[in-house]
Design a protein around this motif. Structure first.
Motif, PDB file in Angstrom:
ATOM      1  N   ALA A  48     -36.859 -24.155 -37.498  1.00  0.00           N
ATOM      2  CA  ALA A  48     -35.426 -24.361 -37.727  1.00  0.00           C
ATOM      3  C   ALA A  48     -34.610 -23.130 -37.306  1.00  0.00           C
ATOM      4  CB  ALA A  48     -35.174 -24.702 -39.191  1.00  0.00           C
ATOM      5  N   GLN A  49     -35.156 -21.924 -37.554  1.00  0.00           N
ATOM      6  CA  GLN A  49     -34.367 -20.719 -37.187  1.00  0.00           C
ATOM      7  C   GLN A  49     -34.240 -20.570 -35.675  1.00  0.00           C
ATOM      8  OE1 GLN A  49     -37.252 -20.483 -38.972  1.00  0.00           O
ATOM      9  NE2 GLN A  49     -38.541 -18.812 -38.245  1.00  0.00           N
ATOM     10  N   ASP A  50     -35.236 -21.081 -34.918  1.00  0.00           N
ATOM     11  CA  ASP A  50     -35.156 -21.010 -33.452  1.00  0.00           C
ATOM     12  C   ASP A  50     -34.092 -21.997 -32.947  1.00  0.00           C
ATOM     13  OD1 ASP A  50     -37.340 -19.182 -33.360  1.00  0.00           O
ATOM     14  OD2 ASP A  50     -38.685 -20.874 -33.716  1.00  0.00           O
ATOM     15  N   ILE A  51     -34.071 -23.183 -33.559  1.00  0.00           N
ATOM     16  CA  ILE A  51     -33.041 -24.165 -33.196  1.00  0.00           C
ATOM     17  C   ILE A  51     -31.662 -23.580 -33.507  1.00  0.00           C
ATOM     18  CG2 ILE A  51     -32.037 -26.390 -33.919  1.00  0.00           C
ATOM     19  CD1 ILE A  51     -34.430 -26.791 -32.060  1.00  0.00           C
ATOM     20  N   ASP A  52     -31.580 -22.931 -34.647  1.00  0.00           N
ATOM     21  CA  ASP A  52     -30.304 -22.329 -35.041  1.00  0.00           C
ATOM     22  C   ASP A  52     -29.858 -21.277 -34.010  1.00  0.00           C
ATOM     23  OD1 ASP A  52     -28.278 -22.256 -36.975  1.00  0.00           O
ATOM     24  OD2 ASP A  52     -29.044 -20.325 -37.697  1.00  0.00           O
ATOM     25  N   GLY A 152     -27.488 -31.834 -28.104  1.00  0.00           N
ATOM     26  CA  GLY A 152     -28.924 -31.751 -28.412  1.00  0.00           C
ATOM     27  C   GLY A 152     -29.646 -32.867 -27.680  1.00  0.00           C
ATOM     28  N   HIS A 153     -30.790 -32.553 -27.088  1.00  0.00           N
ATOM     29  CA  HIS A 153     -31.553 -33.531 -26.290  1.00  0.00           C
ATOM     30  C   HIS A 153     -32.988 -33.561 -26.803  1.00  0.00           C
ATOM     31  CE1 HIS A 153     -28.309 -33.566 -23.182  1.00  0.00           C
ATOM     32  NE2 HIS A 153     -28.087 -32.391 -23.744  1.00  0.00           N
ATOM     33  N   ILE A 154     -33.371 -34.676 -27.390  1.00  0.00           N
ATOM     34  CA  ILE A 154     -34.748 -34.822 -27.899  1.00  0.00           C
ATOM     35  C   ILE A 154     -35.462 -35.820 -26.993  1.00  0.00           C
ATOM     36  CG2 ILE A 154     -36.176 -35.458 -29.874  1.00  0.00           C
ATOM     37  CD1 ILE A 154     -33.806 -34.672 -31.679  1.00  0.00           C
ATOM     38  N   ALA A 219     -36.174 -32.368 -36.119  1.00  0.00           N
ATOM     39  CA  ALA A 219     -35.344 -32.679 -37.294  1.00  0.00           C
ATOM     40  C   ALA A 219     -34.248 -31.627 -37.459  1.00  0.00           C
ATOM     41  CB  ALA A 219     -36.232 -32.755 -38.532  1.00  0.00           C
ATOM     42  N   ALA A 220     -34.592 -30.358 -37.193  1.00  0.00           N
ATOM     43  CA  ALA A 220     -33.591 -29.287 -37.345  1.00  0.00           C
ATOM     44  C   ALA A 220     -32.450 -29.469 -36.350  1.00  0.00           C
ATOM     45  CB  ALA A 220     -34.255 -27.920 -37.154  1.00  0.00           C
ATOM     46  N   LEU A 221     -32.802 -29.903 -35.134  1.00  0.00           N
ATOM     47  CA  LEU A 221     -31.747 -30.106 -34.126  1.00  0.00           C
ATOM     48  C   LEU A 221     -30.862 -31.301 -34.514  1.00  0.00           C
ATOM     49  CD1 LEU A 221     -30.517 -29.304 -31.416  1.00  0.00           C
ATOM     50  CD2 LEU A 221     -32.264 -30.667 -30.258  1.00  0.00           C
ATOM     51  N   SER A 222     -31.497 -32.398 -34.970  1.00  0.00           N
ATOM     52  CA  SER A 222     -30.710 -33.597 -35.330  1.00  0.00           C
ATOM     53  C   SER A 222     -29.732 -33.311 -36.456  1.00  0.00           C
ATOM     54  CB  SER A 222     -31.603 -34.731 -35.833  1.00  0.00           C
ATOM     55  OG  SER A 222     -32.769 -34.817 -35.124  1.00  0.00           O
ATOM     56  N   ALA A 223     -30.134 -32.438 -37.367  1.00  0.00           N
ATOM     57  CA  ALA A 223     -29.317 -32.227 -38.571  1.00  0.00           C
ATOM     58  C   ALA A 223     -28.397 -31.016 -38.439  1.00  0.00           C
ATOM     59  CB  ALA A 223     -30.242 -32.030 -39.775  1.00  0.00           C
TER      60      ALA A 223
END
Ligand code: NAD
Length: 485
Positions: A48-52, A152-154, A219-223
């Motif tokens: 999550a911290q990397d996505i952040d 965001g692209h998943i 999940a971290a990116l979606s939220a």
């Protein structure tokens, strides 16, 4: 046995691109080669911290160099990136074949499709215009097409290059800054793509790539509350999670989900033209294609002919390692093989019309599934109704046009439909009545055309990618009304 030589990408695969810099993660994941289950590479297990950090870098890019570029300058960068991808198509194809298990020539086609997406969106970047709107006396009103901001692209593992091309390519063209979360099963070409983007001069933070697990990085990116738009390609259950997370932040989502697409063969079909499509559209990429034509609906008057031809085609199918470049490669994982074989275990013995063969020298450790053609099942049998995501097709008979439409439209999905008939009026009628985002008449897929808007209805998702339409999806409209008296 076909031994697979040890493979190296030539770059560090266990890194994430954040703000123009390659960073080491706190944890890693192992990729395997589905052709023989050998270790392929180690990738980052983004948290999550990397996505952040990636979302912050994207935001900074919008406020910095990237956000200040003109549409023409963005277009030139995309074109340069496309040219680099085309130049390296063979290298990318080898990488994708190892990672996804795709026969080499199919992987090469994907690399060239990625190059073409970038060329197309590069050319389109400065051709998206707003409008002036006739309004009351004393006003001038016009619209502006603006980027959403951070997108965001998943992305799933089955067509990484094509999906990156159609979603990230279009988003960058419109001036968004992207955070890409590739699939944990296959992400090497996403990393190579990001390296090329850096090389050709994309400003820091315009594209960020954080590999990792769906339940963590995905999940971290979606939220994430600072993401302005999400593009998700994958399964229905995960699409539901992504849309639910996006709803908490009131963020628009494009969902490209699954399918159970039909090809419909009418009594007047030109079978010589249809035959190569009927089977190929079901077994391409080992059937792990969202738009796979997994159902073949046949008018009863042509059933014997179609069944004989498709049976012969299946018996000739050969399955083996990606680099052997046969009709069908391995499926992505032991788990995917188990899912497909679980479905097939429910097929009554009499329903199996034909099967392809795994070549003798295919490594026993590879994830090979014999392509299987089924018949004699009711349209609502789970094998005829649910997405299997493997090399399995079901032949279903129909008597009337009405029947054909009812059966074709009877699943929860609505991605693509194919129609084989020489009757022009019927072509027009059915093109309207079939529940699908794309209808192909006397072909299936139209060669994949990057220019053709793509997306689903029902459980196949919503929103459109590909073509010019994607540029509208990756932008928002602002209305400006000036009162000047
Ligand atoms: P998947 O939904 O399991 O995974 C897709 C992506 O979502 C991966 O990157 C994964 O890491 C991520 N993910 C997983 N859990 C997540 C979570 N909780 N939050 C956020 N992200 C998460 O799908 P899959 O098995 O990789 O792909 C197969 C499915 O994708 C099939 O149903 C297929 O039809 C569909 N698909 C659709 C299209 C299309 O264009 N319509 C294209 C390719 C695949």
């Amino acid at each position: 046995m076909l031994q697979t030589p040890r493979y190296t990408t030539g770059f560090a695969t266990d890194e994430m691109l954040i703000g123009g810099t390659w960073r080491k993660p706190t944890a890693t994941l192992d990729l395997i080669d589905p052709s023989d289950a050998s270790d392929l590479a180690r990738i980052a297990r983004g948290q999550a911290q990397d996505i952040d950090a990636a979302v912050s870098a994207a935001r900074a890019a919008l406020d910095g160099t990237w956000g200040a570029l003109t549409a023409t300058e963005r277009g030139r960068l995309l074109a340069r990136l496309g040219a680099r991808v085309a130049e390296k198509a063979d290298w990318l194809a080898e990488m994708e074949a190892r990672d996804v298990g795709k026969p080499l020539s199919q992987a090469r086609a994907d690399a060239l499709a990625l190059a073409r997406y970038l060329e197309f969106y590069g050319g389109a970047a400065d051709k998206v215009m707003g409008e002036t709107i006739p309004y009351q006396q004393g006003y001038t009103v016009y619209t502006l097409r603006e980027p959403h901001g951070v997108t965001g692209h998943i992305v799933p593992w089955n067509y990484p290059m094509q999906i990156i091309g159609r979603s990230v390519g279009a988003a960058l063209a419109m001036g968004n800054a992207c955070v890409l979360k590739p699939a944990e099963e296959a992400c090497l070409t996403a990393l190579a793509f990001a390296r090329f983007a850096n090389d050709v001069g994309f400003p820091a933070g315009a594209l960020n790539v954080v590999p990792g697990l769906g339940a963590e990085a995905g999940a971290a990116l979606s939220a994430h509350p600072d993401v302005d738009h999400l593009s998700f390609t994958g399964s229905v259950p995960v699409g539901t999670l992504v849309q639910t997370a996006a709803a908490q932040n009131i963020v628009p989502v494009t969902l490209e989900l699954g399918g159970k697409s039909p090809q419909i063969v009418f009594e007047d079909a030109d079978l010589d033209r249809a035959m190569p499509f009927l089977v190929n559209a079901g077994i391409q990429n080992a059937g792990q294609t969202c738009s796979a034509a997994s159902r073949i609906l046949v008018h009863t008057s042509r059933m014997a002919e179609v069944q004989a031809a498709t049976t012969a085609a299946y018996q000739a199918l050969r399955v083996g390692p990606a680099r052997a470049d046969l009709h069908v490669g391995p499926v992505i994982s032991a788990r995917q093989k188990e899912i497909i074989e679980g479905f097939l275990a429910d097929a009554p013995e009499t329903s199996v019309l034909a099967r392809g063969e795994v070549v003798e020298d295919a490594p026993g450790s590879g994830h090979y599934v014999r392509p299987t053609l089924l018949g004699g099942l009711a349209p609502d049998h789970p094998l005829a109704r649910d997405e299997i995501f493997g090399p399995v097709q079901v032949i279903l008979p129909f008597e009337t046009e009405e029947d054909a439409v009812r059966i074709a439209n009877s699943t929860d999905y609505g991605l693509v439909a194919g129609l084989w008939t020489e009757n022009g009026a019927r072509q027009m009628r059915l093109a309207k009545r079939l529940r699908a985002g794309q209808v192909f008449v006397n072909n299936y897929g139209a060669g994949g055309g990057v220019e053709l808007p793509f997306g689903g209805v029902g459980k196949s998702g919503h929103g459109r990618e590909k073509g010019f339409e994607a540029l509208y999806g990756f932008s928002q409209l602002k209305t400006v009304a000036t009162h000047h008296g």
